[in-house]
Motif scaffolding. Structure first.
Motif, PDB file in Angstrom:
ATOM      1  N   ARG A  38       1.322  -1.065   0.001  1.00 30.87           N
ATOM      2  CA  ARG A  38       0.284   0.290  -0.519  1.00 30.87           C
ATOM      3  C   ARG A  38       0.910   1.452  -0.010  1.00 30.87           C
ATOM      4  N   ASN A  39       0.013   2.100  -0.957  1.00 33.38           N
ATOM      5  CA  ASN A  39       1.098   3.691  -0.726  1.00 33.38           C
ATOM      6  C   ASN A  39       2.368   3.906  -1.614  1.00 33.38           C
ATOM      7  N   ALA A  68       3.761   7.463  -1.147  1.00 35.83           N
ATOM      8  CA  ALA A  68       3.018   7.669  -1.051  1.00 35.83           C
ATOM      9  C   ALA A  68       2.401   8.079   0.455  1.00 35.83           C
ATOM     10  N   THR A  69       3.509   8.718   1.083  1.00 34.34           N
ATOM     11  CA  THR A  69       2.771   8.573   2.770  1.00 34.34           C
ATOM     12  C   THR A  69       1.803   9.363   2.813  1.00 34.34           C
ATOM     13  N   THR A  70       1.014   9.466   3.424  1.00 39.10           N
ATOM     14  CA  THR A  70      -0.261  10.149   4.249  1.00 39.10           C
ATOM     15  C   THR A  70      -0.162  10.012   5.156  1.00 39.10           C
ATOM     16  N   MET A  71      -1.214  10.494   5.899  1.00 45.11           N
ATOM     17  CA  MET A  71      -1.352  11.481   7.095  1.00 45.11           C
ATOM     18  C   MET A  71      -1.814   9.828   7.993  1.00 45.11           C
ATOM     19  N   GLY A  72      -1.806   9.691   8.788  1.00 47.08           N
ATOM     20  CA  GLY A  72      -2.766   8.737   9.859  1.00 47.08           C
ATOM     21  C   GLY A  72      -2.395   7.858   9.344  1.00 47.08           C
ATOM     22  N   GLY A  75      -0.636   5.419   6.511  1.00 49.09           N
ATOM     23  CA  GLY A  75      -0.426   6.588   6.041  1.00 49.09           C
ATOM     24  C   GLY A  75       1.106   5.874   5.848  1.00 49.09           C
ATOM     25  N   LYS A  76       1.885   4.699   6.414  1.00 47.90           N
ATOM     26  CA  LYS A  76       3.259   4.679   5.814  1.00 47.90           C
ATOM     27  C   LYS A  76       2.859   3.905   4.420  1.00 47.90           C
ATOM     28  N   PRO A  77       4.143   4.028   3.171  1.00 48.50           N
ATOM     29  CA  PRO A  77       4.070   2.373   2.442  1.00 48.50           C
ATOM     30  C   PRO A  77       4.609   1.217   3.328  1.00 48.50           C
ATOM     31  N   THR A  78       4.155   0.020   2.738  1.00 51.38           N
ATOM     32  CA  THR A  78       4.156  -1.355   3.508  1.00 51.38           C
ATOM     33  C   THR A  78       5.326  -1.443   3.036  1.00 51.38           C
TER      34      THR A  78
END
Length: 152
Positions: A38-39, A68-72, A75-78
């Protein structure tokens, strides 16, 4: 006479039970566990035609994918440990449609890794994106030949 018939019958039954699977060959239609990464996003300079869908090290992977790191919390890439794992990716052509690629199964047949996925096409959007499916697989299931198939 009857004893000979029983012996012959027993031999025929045992011969019929002979299997084509050789001892130690446990890779015939074996289900392969995987994780979906993910991400990650496909970099803008990449089209859908890759030389190989398999990535065996971080350098190869970074040429095609960015984080593609996002908040939450999620949110971190696998994380991918290329010393123990490899990646297989399916990348679609750029499209304005919302597309989702869902892995259905991964099986190993002899030395062929067979990956089946389902493609879900959604509504049109006002922008173009490039969808990908990134699968992380343990190196013990490594294979030279990879067959990725869309199922309907």
């Amino acid at each position: 006479m009857m004893k000979n018939v029983y012996i012959l019958f027993s031999i025929l039954i045992l011969a019929g039970c002979n299997s084509s699977v050789r001892p130690g060959d446990s890779t015939l239609n074996e289900e392969v566990p995987f994780k979906e990464a993910r991400n990650y996003f496909v970099k803008n300079n990449i089209d859908a035609a890759l030389d190989s869908p398999k990535f065996e090290n971080q350098q190869e992977f970074k040429k095609v994918f960015g984080m593609a790191t996002t908040m939450g919390e999620n949110g971190k890439p696998t994380p991918i440990d290329f010393s123990k794992e490899f990646v297989v990716a399916q990348i679609e052509d750029p499209s304005t449609q919302a597309i989702e690629l869902k892995p259905v199964s991964i099986r190993k047949n002899s030395n062929i890794l067979e990956i089946k996925y389902r493609k879900v096409v959604g509504e049109n959007r006002s922008y173009t994106s490039q969808t990908s499916m990134v699968l992380i697989i343990d190196k013990k299931y490594d294979s030279e030949d990879i067959n990725i198939e869309e199922i309907l």
